[in-house]
Design a protein around this motif. Structure first.
Motif, short mmCIF file in Angstrom:
data_model
loop_
_atom_site.label_atom_id
_atom_site.label_comp_id
_atom_site.label_asym_id
_atom_site.label_seq_id
_atom_site.Cartn_x
_atom_site.Cartn_y
_atom_site.Cartn_z
N TRP A 181 0.86 -1.13 0.12
CA TRP A 181 0.09 0.07 0.04
C TRP A 181 0.88 1.35 0.11
N ILE A 182 1.92 1.10 0.53
CA ILE A 182 3.07 2.51 0.62
C ILE A 182 3.51 2.59 -0.65
N ILE A 183 3.78 1.45 -1.61
CA ILE A 183 4.16 1.60 -2.79
C ILE A 183 2.96 2.16 -3.73
N LEU A 189 0.29 3.70 -3.22
CA LEU A 189 -0.30 4.94 -2.91
C LEU A 189 0.76 6.19 -3.43
N ALA A 190 2.15 5.59 -3.17
CA ALA A 190 3.24 6.52 -3.72
C ALA A 190 2.98 6.68 -5.15
N VAL A 191 2.73 5.63 -5.76
CA VAL A 191 2.72 5.58 -7.13
C VAL A 191 1.20 6.50 -7.81
N TRP A 192 0.25 6.11 -7.10
CA TRP A 192 -1.02 6.57 -7.51
C TRP A 192 -1.20 8.07 -7.10
N LEU A 193 -0.62 8.62 -5.98
CA LEU A 193 -0.75 10.01 -5.78
C LEU A 193 -0.03 10.69 -6.32
#
Length: 144
Positions: free
Chosen positions: A136-138, A140-144
């Motif tokens: 989820w960290i990866i 969300l970092a890519v998505w946001l």
């Protein structure tokens, strides 16, 4: 007055003498054990993965269909309900993966001891949490 359940638990031995057969334990007296809980969770996560894959197939078909369909699917997946579903799917995916590795080790003939089984159950849960958080960290970092 005899109890009608007695007919279910009275049996005959091969020599003809009567014997009281034990009844299976009921949920009221059964205490969950680590091995049964992890086994049930493995089966439940397999079902959850299948349900989550329906959502993923919808997303992929929408992407192939066109921008309007994709925007609709992406809007749902990006909504709070969609994100909760995706989070649950991620947890199920990682738990099933880790439990599958645990089962492969068992298939190789290792880890059957009670202490080892409990340790690998805890490792499975811990690895699930760590892998889910990292994913989820990866993501969300890519998505946001």
């Amino acid at each position: 007055m005899p109890d009608v359940r007695d007919a279910l638990i009275i049996g005959k031995r091969s020599d003809g003498s009567l014997v009281r057969r034990p009844l299976s334990p009921h949920l009221q007296i059964y205490k969950p054990q680590v091995s049964t809980v992890t086994s049930i969770l493995n089966r439940a996560t397999g079902i959850a993965i299948s349900v989550g894959l329906i959502l993923m197939v919808w997303w992929l078909v929408a992407a192939a269909t066109g921008p309007k369909a994709f925007a609709s699917a992406q809007g749902f997946i990006g909504s709070p309900i969609g994100l909760i579903m995706m989070f649950g799917w991620t947890v199920a995916l990682w738990y099933h993966f880790c439990a599958g590795i645990r089962h492969l080790v068992w298939d190789a003939g290792y880890g059957y001891g009670v202490k080892t089984s409990h340790q690998t159950a805890l490792i499975t849960v811990a690895a699930t949490v760590v892998l889910t958080v990292i994913s989820w960290i990866i993501g969300l970092a890519v998505w946001l």
